[in-house]
Design an enzyme around this catalytic site. Sequence first.
Site, PDB file in Angstrom:
ATOM      1  N   LYS A   1      -5.320  -6.019   3.577  1.00 34.32           N
ATOM      2  CA  LYS A   1      -6.273  -4.702   3.571  1.00 34.32           C
ATOM      3  C   LYS A   1      -7.388  -4.902   2.336  1.00 34.32           C
ATOM      4  O   LYS A   1      -6.928  -5.158   1.168  1.00 34.32           O
ATOM      5  CB  LYS A   1      -5.674  -3.718   3.372  1.00 34.32           C
ATOM      6  CG  LYS A   1      -6.067  -2.256   2.949  1.00 34.32           C
ATOM      7  CD  LYS A   1      -5.413  -0.907   2.793  1.00 34.32           C
ATOM      8  CE  LYS A   1      -5.899  -0.042   1.935  1.00 34.32           C
ATOM      9  NZ  LYS A   1      -5.179   1.199   2.114  1.00 34.32           N
TER      10      LYS A   1
ATOM     11  N   ARG B   1      -7.487  -1.185  -6.164  1.00 32.83           N
ATOM     12  CA  ARG B   1      -7.654  -2.690  -5.785  1.00 32.83           C
ATOM     13  C   ARG B   1      -8.679  -3.253  -6.695  1.00 32.83           C
ATOM     14  O   ARG B   1      -8.728  -4.481  -6.788  1.00 32.83           O
ATOM     15  CB  ARG B   1      -8.073  -2.658  -4.348  1.00 32.83           C
ATOM     16  CG  ARG B   1      -6.696  -2.644  -3.493  1.00 32.83           C
ATOM     17  CD  ARG B   1      -6.642  -1.687  -2.106  1.00 32.83           C
ATOM     18  NE  ARG B   1      -5.534  -1.108  -1.799  1.00 32.83           N
ATOM     19  CZ  ARG B   1      -4.767  -1.961  -1.076  1.00 32.83           C
ATOM     20  NH1 ARG B   1      -4.707  -3.169  -0.612  1.00 32.83           N
ATOM     21  NH2 ARG B   1      -3.535  -1.374  -0.731  1.00 32.83           N
TER      22      ARG B   1
ATOM     23  N   ASP C   1      -0.024  -0.778  -4.881  1.00 33.11           N
ATOM     24  CA  ASP C   1      -1.364  -0.039  -5.389  1.00 33.11           C
ATOM     25  C   ASP C   1      -1.321   1.244  -5.919  1.00 33.11           C
ATOM     26  O   ASP C   1      -2.287   1.779  -6.708  1.00 33.11           O
ATOM     27  CB  ASP C   1      -2.442  -0.171  -4.386  1.00 33.11           C
ATOM     28  CG  ASP C   1      -1.954   0.545  -3.124  1.00 33.11           C
ATOM     29  OD1 ASP C   1      -1.216   1.318  -2.952  1.00 33.11           O
ATOM     30  OD2 ASP C   1      -3.275   1.186  -2.294  1.00 33.11           O
ATOM     31  N   ASN C   2      -0.205   2.044  -5.605  1.00 33.22           N
ATOM     32  CA  ASN C   2      -0.147   3.368  -6.204  1.00 33.22           C
ATOM     33  C   ASN C   2       1.373   3.877  -5.941  1.00 33.22           C
ATOM     34  O   ASN C   2       1.999   3.343  -4.917  1.00 33.22           O
ATOM     35  CB  ASN C   2      -1.302   4.119  -5.895  1.00 33.22           C
ATOM     36  CG  ASN C   2      -1.667   4.289  -4.465  1.00 33.22           C
ATOM     37  OD1 ASN C   2      -2.835   4.003  -4.001  1.00 33.22           O
ATOM     38  ND2 ASN C   2      -0.572   4.560  -3.533  1.00 33.22           N
TER      39      ASN C   2
ATOM     40  N   SER D   1      -7.940   1.094   5.116  1.00 37.40           N
ATOM     41  CA  SER D   1      -6.583   1.756   5.480  1.00 37.40           C
ATOM     42  C   SER D   1      -6.493   1.940   6.890  1.00 37.40           C
ATOM     43  O   SER D   1      -7.216   2.002   7.826  1.00 37.40           O
ATOM     44  CB  SER D   1      -6.388   3.156   4.734  1.00 37.40           C
ATOM     45  OG  SER D   1      -6.573   2.964   3.473  1.00 37.40           O
TER      46      SER D   1
ATOM     47  N   LYS E   1       1.644   9.777  -5.305  1.00 40.27           N
ATOM     48  CA  LYS E   1       0.187   9.246  -4.931  1.00 40.27           C
ATOM     49  C   LYS E   1      -0.795  10.292  -5.175  1.00 40.27           C
ATOM     50  O   LYS E   1      -0.694  11.265  -4.741  1.00 40.27           O
ATOM     51  CB  LYS E   1       0.049   8.798  -3.468  1.00 40.27           C
ATOM     52  CG  LYS E   1      -1.489   8.255  -3.226  1.00 40.27           C
ATOM     53  CD  LYS E   1      -1.430   7.630  -1.712  1.00 40.27           C
ATOM     54  CE  LYS E   1      -2.698   7.397  -1.242  1.00 40.27           C
ATOM     55  NZ  LYS E   1      -2.911   6.846   0.078  1.00 40.27           N
TER      56      LYS E   1
ATOM     57  N   HIS F   1       1.766   2.511   3.986  1.00 42.06           N
ATOM     58  CA  HIS F   1       0.633   3.578   4.131  1.00 42.06           C
ATOM     59  C   HIS F   1       1.044   4.056   5.759  1.00 42.06           C
ATOM     60  O   HIS F   1       1.138   3.414   6.665  1.00 42.06           O
ATOM     61  CB  HIS F   1      -0.556   2.928   3.926  1.00 42.06           C
ATOM     62  CG  HIS F   1      -1.931   3.923   4.005  1.00 42.06           C
ATOM     63  ND1 HIS F   1      -2.221   4.683   5.006  1.00 42.06           N
ATOM     64  CD2 HIS F   1      -2.841   4.326   2.784  1.00 42.06           C
ATOM     65  CE1 HIS F   1      -3.198   5.437   4.543  1.00 42.06           C
ATOM     66  NE2 HIS F   1      -3.553   5.247   3.249  1.00 42.06           N
TER      67      HIS F   1
ATOM     68  N   CYS G   1      -5.702   4.220  -3.330  1.00 43.74           N
ATOM     69  CA  CYS G   1      -6.160   2.672  -2.915  1.00 43.74           C
ATOM     70  C   CYS G   1      -7.283   1.994  -3.497  1.00 43.74           C
ATOM     71  O   CYS G   1      -7.316   0.963  -4.451  1.00 43.74           O
ATOM     72  CB  CYS G   1      -6.478   2.783  -1.359  1.00 43.74           C
ATOM     73  SG  CYS G   1      -5.026   3.047  -0.702  1.00 43.74           S
TER      74      CYS G   1
ATOM     75  N   ASP H   1       1.018  -1.094  -0.034  1.00 47.53           N
ATOM     76  CA  ASP H   1       0.129  -0.155   0.234  1.00 47.53           C
ATOM     77  C   ASP H   1       0.897   1.308   0.060  1.00 47.53           C
ATOM     78  O   ASP H   1       1.520   1.408   1.034  1.00 47.53           O
ATOM     79  CB  ASP H   1      -0.918   0.091   1.400  1.00 47.53           C
ATOM     80  CG  ASP H   1      -2.097   0.824   1.067  1.00 47.53           C
ATOM     81  OD1 ASP H   1      -1.950   1.733   0.261  1.00 47.53           O
ATOM     82  OD2 ASP H   1      -2.855   0.868   2.078  1.00 47.53           O
ATOM     83  N   ASP H   2       0.976   2.076  -1.007  1.00 48.75           N
ATOM     84  CA  ASP H   2       1.735   3.247  -1.177  1.00 48.75           C
ATOM     85  C   ASP H   2       3.186   2.864  -1.178  1.00 48.75           C
ATOM     86  O   ASP H   2       3.981   3.862  -0.818  1.00 48.75           O
ATOM     87  CB  ASP H   2       1.590   4.298  -0.086  1.00 48.75           C
ATOM     88  CG  ASP H   2       0.090   4.695   0.014  1.00 48.75           C
ATOM     89  OD1 ASP H   2      -0.822   4.354  -0.678  1.00 48.75           O
ATOM     90  OD2 ASP H   2      -0.405   5.358   0.859  1.00 48.75           O
TER      91      ASP H   2
ATOM     92  N   HIS I   1     -10.608  -2.906   1.641  1.00 51.95           N
ATOM     93  CA  HIS I   1     -10.946  -1.508   1.206  1.00 51.95           C
ATOM     94  C   HIS I   1     -11.625  -1.528  -0.190  1.00 51.95           C
ATOM     95  O   HIS I   1     -11.342  -0.505  -0.806  1.00 51.95           O
ATOM     96  CB  HIS I   1      -9.368  -0.735   0.686  1.00 51.95           C
ATOM     97  CG  HIS I   1      -9.521   0.653   1.330  1.00 51.95           C
ATOM     98  ND1 HIS I   1      -8.812   1.454   1.030  1.00 51.95           N
ATOM     99  CD2 HIS I   1     -10.678   1.299   1.663  1.00 51.95           C
ATOM    100  CE1 HIS I   1      -9.264   2.760   1.361  1.00 51.95           C
ATOM    101  NE2 HIS I   1     -10.525   2.749   1.635  1.00 51.95           N
TER     102      HIS I   1
END
Lengths: 488, 488
Positions: free
Chosen positions: B181, B117, B313-314, B206, B329, B261, B113, B72-73, B183
């Site tokens: 996660k 996803r 994811d980014n 998150s 992001k 994240h 996010c 994540d991130d 989300h």
Amino acid sequence: MRILSFLWRRITALVSTVVLLLLVFALFIGWRVLGPAQQDNEERVAAKRDYLEAIASAKPVPGPNIVLVLYDDMGYGDIGAGSQGNLLTTPHIDALAANGVTLSDFHSPAPVCTPSRAGIMTGRLAPRAGLPNVVFPSGSFTEAWFKVLLGSDTPLRLPAEEITLPEVLKAAGYATGMVGKWHMGDVSPSLPNDFGFDSYFGARYSNDMKPFALYRNNEVEVEAPVDQERLTEYYTREATTFIEENANAPFFLYYAHNFPHDPLHVRPERLGQSPAGLYGDVIEELDDSIGEIVDTLERAGQLDNTLVVITSDNGPWFLGDAGDQRGNKGTTFEGGMRVPFIAHWPQAIAPGRVETAMAMGTDLLPTVLELLNLPGPQDRVLDGRSILPVLRAGGPSPHEFLYYYDSSTLFAVRDQRFKYRGPAGVKYGTDSTPVSGSIPQKEWLFDLDNDPREAYDTIVHHPEAGKRLRRAFEAKQKDMEDNLRGWR
Amino acid sequence: MRILSFLWRRITALVSTVVLLLLVFALFIGWRVLGPAQQDNEERVAAKRDYLEAIASAKPVPGPNIVLVLYDDMGYGDIGAGSQGNLLTTPHIDALAANGVTLSDFHSPAPVCTPSRAGIMTGRLAPRAGLPNVVFPSGSFTEAWFKVLLGSDTPLRLPAEEITLPEVLKAAGYATGMVGKWHMGDVSPSLPNDFGFDSYFGARYSNDMKPFALYRNNEVEVEAPVDQERLTEYYTREATTFIEENANAPFFLYYAHNFPHDPLHVRPERLGQSPAGLYGDVIEELDDSIGEIVDTLERAGQLDNTLVVITSDNGPWFLGDAGDQRGNKGTTFEGGMRVPFIAHWPQAIAPGRVETAMAMGTDLLPTVLELLNLPGPQDRVLDGRSILPVLRAGGPSPHEFLYYYDSSTLFAVRDQRFKYRGPAGVKYGTDSTPVSGSIPQKEWLFDLDNDPREAYDTIVHHPEAGKRLRRAFEAKQKDMEDNLRGWR
């Protein structure tokens, strides 16, 4: 009928209330817009006059000619030799770099136009110099709005008591000329000719502000809207003419181009020449202009005796290359404030060097003072330090710390290796959200030697550096709070 | 007295008007918040059931085990081998890269996010999959505010009619487990177990959203507030246990970590280990976790027969390294969407390769379909394409174009060399302004081969590419307008 009358009474009451509120609001706006305007400090104006007169009466030995080229929004990566994929070619600037010195860690005093220029011209950080924010044309809606938000006396022009580079050089016997963008106020007593320029040709603010006219001294010469395709032609002709006319005297030329600030324009023959598109065309035409200036200096026999400096007022805006750094114009991350810097002076600067000592635009005035062996003003603090030794022979930065301001807020302080960012918001929003707000962050310490992209907070690993820089940060805040303008 | 009575009438009128307006506003808010909620498309739910049953009854030959690791991130530059200044070390991920294939031009389906996803899980771009925006905890103020702004029926969970990777794999005979996660909605019928996971352990959104609890299937197992220092420990144990328990069956593990994240936490023994600070500690603990997963696969004799994929994811948020690219992001510049991608599968992927073919997270589901020789659904469009040939043996991208969405807006389209950005606003504001607005820009064409930093618009030099990509951009917009969800 009773209901109608009831409603009617309520409607009239509402209307009259709204009118009353509007009236109060209009009075407030009027007071903010038309209230007492920015005032100069007459005592300091007198002290400045004494200082300049003392310089003049000491009849100092002049140094080399000085040509200071300041681009607008040119990025760290926009100069040919260091550009990506050879999309840009800037042979004339590259030749100056090859025959001169490049500072790879040079910073603008602020991440936007006006305060950066105020810092460069005065050797003082913009809040110190009394002009921390971008200014807009007099009488414009934006200017009025600034007054509403910040008060009618918010600084909209460089205060007359500030001492500028051209004033010092003029007092030292230089012919002083400016070509290009001023952007430190468009009313007296804060026009270029009020601040030491014998002659001025150019725009009073950015090329996206209206009306965009070109002035010769205090008169409009090219009326708005200026054909910006010819802007570089106008500026180059003025710059070369100034050099030709002053070739027998020591001279100072401040050549502050409006480009590559948006909107971009280029002369038709240059259009479509650079693989980097219109932005590249503009950069390449600017390089042509440097070529003509260098040729003119050479023809006049003055190239060896002229210190040519090329730099930019902040990082790139929407287009343009910030180099491999974080952020763009507007931020105190390196992408907003680290800018190209090249100095060329064959008589005194050994060629082909790259120096990594950190420096800032505020250093130019102190550097000139050292160059001419002139005393600094005693009644006020300068933030810059002379980088003449660095330019001549390399060596360490004269600064223990550099301070990164946006508007009147201190965001970061650095030493040669580390950058400390105080607890502050960092903008976040997505492309599709209409606005981005600031999200509060803790203090960060970037290790610029190992992390020039400012990706990792390493304060836990460098507690001594963190402490030293936090202390410097807080001391600077306190110092500015106690005596913002640095009067002694 | 008459004046007092006049004033009194006006005051009561004003108060009653304000009350009336507030009442109307409250009714509007109530209607937006409590109005008809998001509805699933029952016909499509039935079609999905038919499709999955057809797969199941065809008894397909299972392929390798699959472990999909989604960070994540995590930024493009956050993986050790490519990180700046060796500030980070990720030996386990590096080893997978050395023994597998790296895609250097891999993109998340969205710069934030939830939609990213949704794209990865469904093989469809997020607006197509019906979940274009980030979602917030049910009952939170932010969620209510979303409903006020976007309507009570705005999508806040992945629609039940969407076909997901775990559903396909479950139908194909895989044991399916998720750790981490989700989300994509925190209410039925859009929970992980509703979408094909036999088992689930993790967070529903998150780690900065509240209440942050960990669920086992549909029950809270670790109550909020979770001690996030132990998050990686929890997740690693669950992931390795899932592998051990399913080592004899083909299995699919979706390991979607909440880190890096914000807020960052790490187990005490890791704290202070990475020169990249806490962010680095977290990345390095994640790498430990990969190491344990690889060890577990090896002990179970399954490493050679498992396709391990690692991606993000980014791009990175406030800290973390986007690599030498523009933005972070939230933006559809490369720094927001280009992410690390490593695939490891000794039985089928020749080691130590870097492939430059462009690809996107939406390609994972089609890749799995090809891997298992399964038909795609016939009643709906997939946006992704199988990249199995690229992973196995290199070669060109299966895509003529990749589309960059943020929320429901198409911002850019690219082919292997060029990226076309449609006319749209780009955020600008300074560090000290409270918010940044969007400043309209013209269309831009970036030559990513020569200008990966997206600094120069070169559309004038590549009119054919400009035309081709503009046409693709407009066709995509029209296509999505005509049949957003891609139903056939």
